[in-house]
Design a protein around this motif. Structure first.
Motif, PDB file in Angstrom:
ATOM      1  N   ALA A  12      64.966  37.861  43.306  1.00 29.49           N
ATOM      2  CA  ALA A  12      65.736  37.230  42.397  1.00 29.49           C
ATOM      3  C   ALA A  12      65.124  37.042  41.055  1.00 29.49           C
ATOM      4  O   ALA A  12      65.583  37.286  39.938  1.00 29.49           O
ATOM      5  N   VAL A  13      63.853  36.416  40.973  1.00 30.40           N
ATOM      6  CA  VAL A  13      63.214  36.329  39.865  1.00 30.40           C
ATOM      7  C   VAL A  13      62.936  37.320  39.191  1.00 30.40           C
ATOM      8  O   VAL A  13      63.136  37.428  37.796  1.00 30.40           O
ATOM      9  N   ALA A  16      66.105  38.933  37.489  1.00 32.76           N
ATOM     10  CA  ALA A  16      66.532  37.851  36.675  1.00 32.76           C
ATOM     11  C   ALA A  16      65.856  38.063  35.125  1.00 32.76           C
ATOM     12  O   ALA A  16      66.257  38.269  34.095  1.00 32.76           O
ATOM     13  N   LEU A  20      67.221  39.554  31.949  1.00 34.31           N
ATOM     14  CA  LEU A  20      67.323  39.004  30.872  1.00 34.31           C
ATOM     15  C   LEU A  20      66.739  39.335  29.787  1.00 34.31           C
ATOM     16  O   LEU A  20      67.012  39.362  28.491  1.00 34.31           O
ATOM     17  N   LEU A 188      48.114  36.734  38.210  1.00 37.03           N
ATOM     18  CA  LEU A 188      49.110  35.862  38.983  1.00 37.03           C
ATOM     19  C   LEU A 188      48.634  35.515  40.239  1.00 37.03           C
ATOM     20  O   LEU A 188      48.759  34.255  40.770  1.00 37.03           O
TER      21      LEU A 188
ATOM     22  N   ALA B 136      69.464  34.628  40.947  1.00 37.00           N
ATOM     23  CA  ALA B 136      69.063  35.371  39.714  1.00 37.00           C
ATOM     24  C   ALA B 136      70.147  34.672  38.632  1.00 37.00           C
ATOM     25  O   ALA B 136      69.538  34.297  37.636  1.00 37.00           O
ATOM     26  N   MET B 137      71.246  34.713  38.847  1.00 32.12           N
ATOM     27  CA  MET B 137      72.420  34.083  37.822  1.00 32.12           C
ATOM     28  C   MET B 137      71.907  32.659  37.434  1.00 32.12           C
ATOM     29  O   MET B 137      72.008  32.164  36.333  1.00 32.12           O
ATOM     30  N   LEU B 139      69.004  31.223  37.937  1.00 27.63           N
ATOM     31  CA  LEU B 139      67.806  31.223  37.286  1.00 27.63           C
ATOM     32  C   LEU B 139      67.627  31.629  35.737  1.00 27.63           C
ATOM     33  O   LEU B 139      66.889  31.254  35.227  1.00 27.63           O
ATOM     34  N   LEU B 140      68.749  32.342  35.270  1.00 27.41           N
ATOM     35  CA  LEU B 140      68.742  32.738  33.919  1.00 27.41           C
ATOM     36  C   LEU B 140      68.398  31.597  33.063  1.00 27.41           C
ATOM     37  O   LEU B 140      67.545  31.992  31.981  1.00 27.41           O
ATOM     38  N   ILE B 143      64.848  30.494  33.304  1.00 26.44           N
ATOM     39  CA  ILE B 143      63.804  31.285  32.886  1.00 26.44           C
ATOM     40  C   ILE B 143      63.787  31.576  31.388  1.00 26.44           C
ATOM     41  O   ILE B 143      62.734  31.391  30.831  1.00 26.44           O
ATOM     42  N   LEU B 144      65.018  31.305  30.572  1.00 31.36           N
ATOM     43  CA  LEU B 144      65.041  31.702  29.509  1.00 31.36           C
ATOM     44  C   LEU B 144      64.440  30.531  28.644  1.00 31.36           C
ATOM     45  O   LEU B 144      63.609  30.650  27.561  1.00 31.36           O
ATOM     46  N   ALA B 172      53.116  36.127  29.422  1.00 32.07           N
ATOM     47  CA  ALA B 172      53.779  36.817  30.662  1.00 32.07           C
ATOM     48  C   ALA B 172      53.371  36.045  31.961  1.00 32.07           C
ATOM     49  O   ALA B 172      54.263  35.967  32.844  1.00 32.07           O
ATOM     50  N   THR B 174      52.381  32.924  32.427  1.00 27.53           N
ATOM     51  CA  THR B 174      52.962  31.748  32.177  1.00 27.53           C
ATOM     52  C   THR B 174      54.582  31.952  32.638  1.00 27.53           C
ATOM     53  O   THR B 174      54.837  31.115  33.656  1.00 27.53           O
ATOM     54  N   ILE B 175      55.370  32.859  32.188  1.00 28.80           N
ATOM     55  CA  ILE B 175      56.628  33.034  32.634  1.00 28.80           C
ATOM     56  C   ILE B 175      56.901  33.420  33.951  1.00 28.80           C
ATOM     57  O   ILE B 175      57.928  32.774  34.694  1.00 28.80           O
ATOM     58  N   PHE B 176      56.177  34.326  34.514  1.00 28.25           N
ATOM     59  CA  PHE B 176      56.132  34.548  35.949  1.00 28.25           C
ATOM     60  C   PHE B 176      55.768  33.382  36.891  1.00 28.25           C
ATOM     61  O   PHE B 176      56.654  33.188  37.736  1.00 28.25           O
ATOM     62  N   GLY B 179      58.950  31.164  36.970  1.00 33.60           N
ATOM     63  CA  GLY B 179      59.780  31.607  37.767  1.00 33.60           C
ATOM     64  C   GLY B 179      59.475  31.807  39.264  1.00 33.60           C
ATOM     65  O   GLY B 179      60.441  31.157  39.925  1.00 33.60           O
TER      66      GLY B 179
END
Lengths: 199, 229
Positions: A12-13, A16, A20, A188, B136-137, B139-140, B143-144, B172, B174-176, B179
Motif C-alpha cells: 500500500a505504501v 500510494a 501520489l 533502505l 494507501a488512501m 497514507l496519501l 506521505i505528501l 527518496a 527518507t520518504i520510503f 512511509g
C-alpha cells in the motif's frame, strides 16, 4: 496470491507513493508540457515499484503496486487519465513479467525490468493514440520523428537512426532506474536494519 | 438512479463506451458518441457541468485541429486558409473520441466509489486489495506531508547545492523510510485487532436491479455497432 497484513501494508505504501507521484507531479508536468514527462514519471514510478518488489519478494507484488497506483490515478481529479492509467498498468505488467522469470532477485533483472518499462513510454502513443484518440499511426510517427529531431538534432529523413537512438536512450534511462532502485533498496535495508531477501 | 444501477452496471457502461469507441469503424463513431452522450445525460447529468471547462476545450482544440492541416492533401479552402477534407474528418473523430473518454471517465468516477472497484477486483482474485487501497488512501496525506518536510529540510540545509545525486537519493530513502514505518504501525494495529487478510470479508460491491440487464445491453450495443452492416 495470499499476502500477509504486513505485506499488504507495505505494498500500500509503495502503491500510494507511485499514485501520489502520478497525481501530483504527473498533472504538473503534463500541464506545463514538460519534455519527456512520460519518461520522468515512468522512471520514478518504476523505481518505487522495484524497491517495493525487494520488500515484498512475491510474484505479483509489482503488479499489485501498479493496480493501487492506477486506481488512485483513476479517482484523482483533472486531465485525461486513461493514457496514464494504461501507462502505469503496462509498466507494472512488464516489470512483473521480467521479475517473475528468474527465481532470485538480481541487479541485472532489475535493470532489465526498468529498461523495458521505460521503453514502453516510446511505444505507448502507437497503441493509445490510434485506439483512444483516433490519431493515425502516421501522425504519431511524425511526432516521434519531431521528438527525435529536437532531442538528437537529426534530420527526420534519418528515421531509423532517430528511432534507434530514442530506443537506446529510453532503454539506458530505464536501466539506470533499475540500477538505482537496487541501490536505494540496499540503502533502505541498511537504514531500517531489516533483512531483505535477495541481498 | 443508484437504486437501479450498481458497480457492475456503471462499469459495464464505462467499458462499453471505451471499447465501442476503440473498435467501431470510424464512420459510425458519431453514432457511438451520440449514444454515449444520451446515456450519460440520462444516468449522470452532473458530468456535463464538470466538463464545461476552458482547459478541456483547449485540450480538444490542441489535439483535433492539427490533423486538419497535416493529414491528407490540402484540397479545400475557407477564407483563404487551405485545409484538408480528410484531415477535417480525422479532427472531428479525435474530438468525438476525447469527448467520449472524458464523459465515460467522469461518469464512472462520479458514480462509483473506489472501494466498490476494489471489491470487484478482490472478487477477481486480487485478495487484500481493498485493505491495501484503504491504507494507501489514508497514507496519501501523510506521505505528501512527509515528502514536503524532507524536501524543505534538504533545501534549507543546502543539500541540493553540492552532490545533488546523493541528495536526491537520500530524499527518496527518507520518504520510503517514513512511509514504511507508517505501514509497520498500520500492520501492527491491524494484527492487534486480529485482522487477517485471509479471513477478512471482501469489500462490498454496490448492487443494482438493472446491473445484468445493462451489462447484456452494453455487450449487445457494442456488437451491434461493430458487426451489423
Amino acid at each position: 496470491m495470499k499476502l500477509s497484513t504486513r505485506e499488504l501494508a507495505t505494498l500500500a505504501v509503495f502503491g500510494a507513493l507511485w499514485g501520489l507521484v502520478e497525481i501530483s507531479l504527473g498533472s504538473v508536468l503534463k500541464t506545463i508540457h514538460f519534455p519527456l514527462s512520460g519518461v520522468v514519471l515512468s522512471v520514478i514510478g518504476l523505481i518505487i515499484a522495484l524497491v517495493g518488489r525487494v520488500f515484498v519478494p512475491r510474484r505479483g507484488s509489482t503488479l499489485f503496486i501498479g493496480v493501487i497506483a492506477t486506481l488512485l490515478k483513476l479517482f484523482s481529479l483533472g486531465g485525461v487519465i486513461i493514457g496514464p492509467m494504461v501507462g502505469i498498468l503496462t509498466e507494472a505488467i512488464m516489470a512483473e513479467i521480467v521479475l517473475s522469470i528468474p527465481g532470485k532477485q538480481r541487479r541485472a533483472v532489475f535493470i532489465m525490468a526498468g529498461a523495458l518499462g521505460v521503453a514502453w513510454v516510446l511505444l505507448q502513443p502507437f497503441v493509445t493514440g490510434p485506439l483512444l484518440f483516433g490519431r493515425t499511426i502516421f501522425t504519431v510517427w511524425l511526432d516521434l520523428l519531431d521528438l527525435g529531431k529536437k532531442l538528437l538534432g537529426l534530420n527526420p529523413s534519418f528515421a531509423a537512426w532517430i528511432v534507434g537512438g530514442l530506443l537506446v536512450i529510453h532503454l539506458a534511462i530505464g536501466g539506470l532506474a533499475g540500477w538505482l532502485s537496487w541501490d536505494i533498496a540496499k540503502l533502505l535495508q541498511n537504514r531500517l536494519g531489516r533483512p531483505v531477501q535477495g541481498f | 438512479m443508484d437504486k437501479y444501477l450498481g458497480t457492475v452496471g456503471y462499469l459495464a457502461i464505462f467499458l462499453s463506451s471505451i471499447i465501442g469507441m476503440m473498435v467501431v469503424p470510424a464512420q459510425r463513431l458519431p453514432w457511438v458518441a451520440g449514444v454515449c452522450i444520451l446515456v450519460a445525460w440520462r444516468i449522470y447529468p452532473q458530468v456535463f457541468t464538470s466538463l464545461v471547462r476552458l482547459h478541456w476545450l483547449i485540450m480538444i482544440i490542441l489535439l483535433s485541429v492539427p490533423p486538419i492541416f497535416l493529414v491528407g492533401d490540402l484540397d479545400r479552402s475557407i477564407t483563404g486558409i487551405s485545409y484538408s477534407s480528410e484531415g477535417l474528418l480525422s479532427g472531428i473523430q479525435i474530438a468525438l473520441r476525447i469527448l467520449i473518454v472524458l464523459i465515460s471517465v467522469q461518469g464512472l468516477t462520479s458514480s462509483v466509489d473506489i472501494s466498490s472497484i476494489a471489491g470487484l477486483l478482490e472478487h477477481a482474485g486480487l485478495h487484500g486489495l481493498g485493505f491495501s487501497l484503504g491504507v494507501a488512501m489514508n497514507l496519501l496525506p501523510t506521505i505528501l506531508k512527509s515528502a514536503q518536510n524532507a524536501w524543505r529540510s534538504l533545501w534549507m540545509r543546502g543539500g541540493l547545492r553540492k552532490k545533488r545525486w546523493r541528495a536526491l537519493r537520500l530524499l527518496a530513502v527518507t520518504i520510503f523510510v517514513n512511509g514504511l514505518s507508517r505501514a509497520e504501525e498500520i500492520a501492527l494495529a491491524a494484527e492487534v485487532r486480529a485482522f487477517s487478510p485471509n479471513t477478512a470479508r471482501s469489500m462490498p460491491i454496490k448492487k443494482g436491479k438493472w446491473d445484468w440487464t445493462i451489462l447484456t445491453l452494453s455487450v449487445l450495443v457494442v456488437f451491434g455497432f461493430v458487426f451489423i452492416p
